[in-house]
Motif scaffolding. Structure first.
Motif, PDB file in Angstrom:
ATOM      1  N   GLY A 184       7.636  -9.935 -14.597  1.00  0.00           N
ATOM      2  CA  GLY A 184       7.987  -9.409 -13.292  1.00  0.00           C
ATOM      3  C   GLY A 184       6.799  -8.782 -12.595  1.00  0.00           C
ATOM      4  N   ILE A 185       6.889  -8.698 -11.270  1.00  0.00           N
ATOM      5  CA  ILE A 185       5.852  -8.082 -10.437  1.00  0.00           C
ATOM      6  C   ILE A 185       6.527  -7.033  -9.553  1.00  0.00           C
ATOM      7  CG2 ILE A 185       4.053  -8.453  -8.714  1.00  0.00           C
ATOM      8  CD1 ILE A 185       3.967 -11.370  -9.569  1.00  0.00           C
ATOM      9  N   ASN A 186       6.019  -5.808  -9.580  1.00  0.00           N
ATOM     10  CA  ASN A 186       6.544  -4.768  -8.694  1.00  0.00           C
ATOM     11  C   ASN A 186       6.133  -5.052  -7.256  1.00  0.00           C
ATOM     12  OD1 ASN A 186       7.807  -3.030 -10.611  1.00  0.00           O
ATOM     13  ND2 ASN A 186       5.773  -2.383 -11.291  1.00  0.00           N
ATOM     14  N   LEU A 187       7.086  -4.905  -6.347  1.00  0.00           N
ATOM     15  CA  LEU A 187       6.826  -5.106  -4.924  1.00  0.00           C
ATOM     16  C   LEU A 187       6.859  -3.750  -4.229  1.00  0.00           C
ATOM     17  CD1 LEU A 187       8.975  -8.327  -4.362  1.00  0.00           C
ATOM     18  CD2 LEU A 187       6.529  -8.183  -4.800  1.00  0.00           C
ATOM     19  N   ARG A 200      10.562   6.632  -3.330  1.00  0.00           N
ATOM     20  CA  ARG A 200      11.205   7.557  -4.248  1.00  0.00           C
ATOM     21  C   ARG A 200      12.677   7.220  -4.456  1.00  0.00           C
ATOM     22  NH1 ARG A 200       8.289  11.984  -5.496  1.00  0.00           N
ATOM     23  NH2 ARG A 200      10.176  13.098  -6.129  1.00  0.00           N
ATOM     24  N   LYS A 201      13.260   6.412  -3.566  1.00  0.00           N
ATOM     25  CA  LYS A 201      14.683   6.102  -3.654  1.00  0.00           C
ATOM     26  C   LYS A 201      14.978   4.717  -4.211  1.00  0.00           C
ATOM     27  CE  LYS A 201      16.018   9.160   0.143  1.00  0.00           C
ATOM     28  NZ  LYS A 201      16.702   9.252   1.463  1.00  0.00           N
ATOM     29  N   PHE A 202      14.042   3.798  -4.137  1.00  0.00           N
ATOM     30  CA  PHE A 202      14.315   2.450  -4.632  1.00  0.00           C
ATOM     31  C   PHE A 202      13.006   1.776  -5.018  1.00  0.00           C
ATOM     32  CE2 PHE A 202      12.805   1.325  -0.503  1.00  0.00           C
ATOM     33  CZ  PHE A 202      12.328   0.031  -0.614  1.00  0.00           C
ATOM     34  N   GLN A 203      13.135   0.671  -5.759  1.00  0.00           N
ATOM     35  CA  GLN A 203      11.984  -0.176  -6.041  1.00  0.00           C
ATOM     36  C   GLN A 203      12.454  -1.623  -6.060  1.00  0.00           C
ATOM     37  OE1 GLN A 203      10.417   0.972  -9.831  1.00  0.00           O
ATOM     38  NE2 GLN A 203      12.043  -0.015 -10.978  1.00  0.00           N
ATOM     39  N   SER A 204      11.592  -2.518  -5.654  1.00  0.00           N
ATOM     40  CA  SER A 204      11.929  -3.938  -5.621  1.00  0.00           C
ATOM     41  C   SER A 204      10.944  -4.706  -6.481  1.00  0.00           C
ATOM     42  CB  SER A 204      11.912  -4.470  -4.184  1.00  0.00           C
ATOM     43  OG  SER A 204      10.636  -4.288  -3.594  1.00  0.00           O
ATOM     44  N   ALA A 209      14.205 -22.921 -15.455  1.00  0.00           N
ATOM     45  CA  ALA A 209      13.199 -22.030 -14.869  1.00  0.00           C
ATOM     46  C   ALA A 209      13.909 -21.187 -13.822  1.00  0.00           C
ATOM     47  CB  ALA A 209      12.076 -22.826 -14.235  1.00  0.00           C
ATOM     48  N   THR A 210      13.716 -19.875 -13.890  1.00  0.00           N
ATOM     49  CA  THR A 210      14.478 -18.949 -13.052  1.00  0.00           C
ATOM     50  C   THR A 210      13.549 -18.085 -12.211  1.00  0.00           C
ATOM     51  OG1 THR A 210      16.258 -18.861 -14.685  1.00  0.00           O
ATOM     52  CG2 THR A 210      16.155 -17.070 -13.081  1.00  0.00           C
ATOM     53  N   ILE A 211      13.918 -17.889 -10.955  1.00  0.00           N
ATOM     54  CA  ILE A 211      13.233 -16.952 -10.085  1.00  0.00           C
ATOM     55  C   ILE A 211      14.286 -16.025  -9.478  1.00  0.00           C
ATOM     56  CG2 ILE A 211      13.299 -18.555  -8.120  1.00  0.00           C
ATOM     57  CD1 ILE A 211      10.676 -17.254  -7.170  1.00  0.00           C
ATOM     58  N   SER A 212      13.997 -14.732  -9.443  1.00  0.00           N
ATOM     59  CA  SER A 212      14.980 -13.790  -8.894  1.00  0.00           C
ATOM     60  C   SER A 212      14.259 -12.644  -8.189  1.00  0.00           C
ATOM     61  CB  SER A 212      15.884 -13.248 -10.003  1.00  0.00           C
ATOM     62  OG  SER A 212      15.123 -12.650 -11.028  1.00  0.00           O
ATOM     63  N   PHE A 213      14.901 -12.161  -7.149  1.00  0.00           N
ATOM     64  CA  PHE A 213      14.434 -10.994  -6.410  1.00  0.00           C
ATOM     65  C   PHE A 213      15.438  -9.886  -6.623  1.00  0.00           C
ATOM     66  CE2 PHE A 213      14.820  -8.357  -2.605  1.00  0.00           C
ATOM     67  CZ  PHE A 213      13.522  -7.854  -2.519  1.00  0.00           C
ATOM     68  N   GLY A 214      14.958  -8.677  -6.954  1.00  0.00           N
ATOM     69  CA  GLY A 214      15.883  -7.596  -7.263  1.00  0.00           C
ATOM     70  C   GLY A 214      15.455  -6.266  -6.678  1.00  0.00           C
ATOM     71  N   VAL A 215      16.437  -5.366  -6.606  1.00  0.00           N
ATOM     72  CA  VAL A 215      16.227  -3.999  -6.150  1.00  0.00           C
ATOM     73  C   VAL A 215      16.921  -3.066  -7.127  1.00  0.00           C
ATOM     74  CG1 VAL A 215      16.597  -2.353  -4.293  1.00  0.00           C
ATOM     75  CG2 VAL A 215      16.165  -4.750  -3.745  1.00  0.00           C
ATOM     76  N   ASN A 216      16.216  -1.999  -7.500  1.00  0.00           N
ATOM     77  CA  ASN A 216      16.778  -0.968  -8.372  1.00  0.00           C
ATOM     78  C   ASN A 216      16.801   0.382  -7.660  1.00  0.00           C
ATOM     79  OD1 ASN A 216      15.930  -3.030 -10.621  1.00  0.00           O
ATOM     80  ND2 ASN A 216      17.220  -1.506 -11.634  1.00  0.00           N
ATOM     81  N   PHE A 217      17.811   1.169  -7.955  1.00  0.00           N
ATOM     82  CA  PHE A 217      17.965   2.488  -7.351  1.00  0.00           C
ATOM     83  C   PHE A 217      18.009   3.566  -8.437  1.00  0.00           C
ATOM     84  CE2 PHE A 217      19.916  -0.683  -4.654  1.00  0.00           C
ATOM     85  CZ  PHE A 217      19.380  -0.408  -3.409  1.00  0.00           C
ATOM     86  N   PRO A 276       0.795  -1.231   0.000  1.00  0.00           N
ATOM     87  CA  PRO A 276       0.000   0.000   0.000  1.00  0.00           C
ATOM     88  C   PRO A 276       0.822   1.271   0.000  1.00  0.00           C
ATOM     89  CG  PRO A 276       0.032  -0.965   2.194  1.00  0.00           C
ATOM     90  CD  PRO A 276       0.701  -1.955   1.284  1.00  0.00           C
ATOM     91  N   ASN A 277       2.079   1.221   0.371  1.00  0.00           N
ATOM     92  CA  ASN A 277       2.877   2.432   0.480  1.00  0.00           C
ATOM     93  C   ASN A 277       3.616   2.726  -0.820  1.00  0.00           C
ATOM     94  OD1 ASN A 277       2.165   2.831   3.184  1.00  0.00           O
ATOM     95  ND2 ASN A 277       3.772   1.434   3.866  1.00  0.00           N
ATOM     96  N   ALA A 278       2.931   2.569  -1.928  1.00  0.00           N
ATOM     97  CA  ALA A 278       3.546   2.868  -3.221  1.00  0.00           C
ATOM     98  C   ALA A 278       3.728   4.367  -3.358  1.00  0.00           C
ATOM     99  CB  ALA A 278       2.673   2.343  -4.343  1.00  0.00           C
ATOM    100  N   SER A 279       4.661   4.760  -4.206  1.00  0.00           N
ATOM    101  CA  SER A 279       4.912   6.186  -4.388  1.00  0.00           C
ATOM    102  C   SER A 279       5.185   6.474  -5.846  1.00  0.00           C
ATOM    103  CB  SER A 279       6.093   6.622  -3.521  1.00  0.00           C
ATOM    104  OG  SER A 279       7.289   6.052  -4.007  1.00  0.00           O
ATOM    105  N   ARG A 280       5.501   7.716  -6.119  1.00  0.00           N
ATOM    106  CA  ARG A 280       5.759   8.116  -7.485  1.00  0.00           C
ATOM    107  C   ARG A 280       7.078   7.549  -7.983  1.00  0.00           C
ATOM    108  NH1 ARG A 280       4.175  14.527  -7.234  1.00  0.00           N
ATOM    109  NH2 ARG A 280       2.027  14.256  -6.497  1.00  0.00           N
ATOM    110  N   ASN A 281       7.424   7.932  -9.235  1.00  0.00           N
ATOM    111  CA  ASN A 281       8.630   7.430  -9.856  1.00  0.00           C
ATOM    112  C   ASN A 281       9.860   7.719  -8.995  1.00  0.00           C
ATOM    113  OD1 ASN A 281      10.096   6.144 -11.774  1.00  0.00           O
ATOM    114  ND2 ASN A 281       9.862   7.704 -13.351  1.00  0.00           N
TER     115      ASN A 281
END
Length: 211
Positions: free
Chosen positions: A163-166, A170-174, A203-211, A53-58
């Motif tokens: 992929g699914i956004n988690l 404003r500083k990161f996205q997972s 078959a591949t599964i991965s968890f990632g974080v982008n900054f 629920p705590n989604a934010s802008r780009n």
């Protein structure tokens, strides 16, 4: 008598003007409140959609992005090449692309210690300017593989997934990505598995974080 009537009409006039002033103030307040509600609703609509629920802008105004991923690949071909994966990515981002750039990884097999070092181009997009929950991920590149006691040879590999956004701020996205990956081996590696084998599916599964 005349003075009394004058005071009565004067009181009525003052009361009427006071009523008009109060009504105008209430209308103005309601308009300001409605405007504030409209702005708040617009901000909510502009928030990036996610599972949390705590989604934010780009993330930020910069078009540069980088990130890291951790995951695993399961060998679907039965040749014991399932791996634990660590990847680093960097590139360009905008409203259409989460990332358009390059990546490098270290993938080590669980059972026999084989090493795969892929270097690849990567693109991830939801095909929309508006934020979406799901996105598509594509990779294609060249992998430097050390299999068994053989020298390190290069083989091609590619991956496509969803992929699914988690959680995001404003500083990161997972995110989490489920994908199909294949490795195409050249003739110097084929004999290690089977002369009939050209590709191995994973078959591949991965968890990632982008900054």
């Amino acid at each position: 008598m005349y003075n009394r009537l004058r005071y009565i009409f004067l009181g009525i006039g003052v009361s009427f003007l006071s009523h008009l002033s109060t009504a105008h103030a209430a209308e103005t307040g309601a308009g300001m409140s409605g405007s504030a509600d409209a702005v708040e609703e617009k901000e909510v609509k502009e928030e990036r959609e996610s599972l949390f629920p705590n989604a934010s802008r780009n993330l930020a105004t910069s078009h540069f992005t980088w990130g890291a991923e951790f995951g695993a690949s399961i060998d679907l071909s039965g040749y014991n090449t399932s791996t634990f994966n660590v990847d680093a990515l960097f590139g360009y981002k905008n409203n259409y692309f989460k990332i358009l750039g390059a990546g490098v990884g270290i993938h080590r097999s669980f059972g026999n210690g084989d090493n795969f070092i892929p270097v690849y181009a990567v693109a991830r997009t939801s095909f929309s300017r508006n934020p979406k929950l799901f996105f598509m991920s594509m990779k294609v590149g060249y992998s430097f593989n050390t299999i068994g006691d053989s020298p390190t040879f290069g083989d091609t590999n590619a991956q496509i997934g969803a992929g699914i956004n988690l959680a995001m701020s404003r500083k990161f996205q997972s995110h989490i990505i489920l994908a199909y990956e294949f490795r195409h081996f050249n003739k110097r590696h084929k004999y290690i598995f089977d002369d009939r084998v050209n590709d191995i599916s994973l078959a591949t599964i991965s968890f990632g974080v982008n900054f």
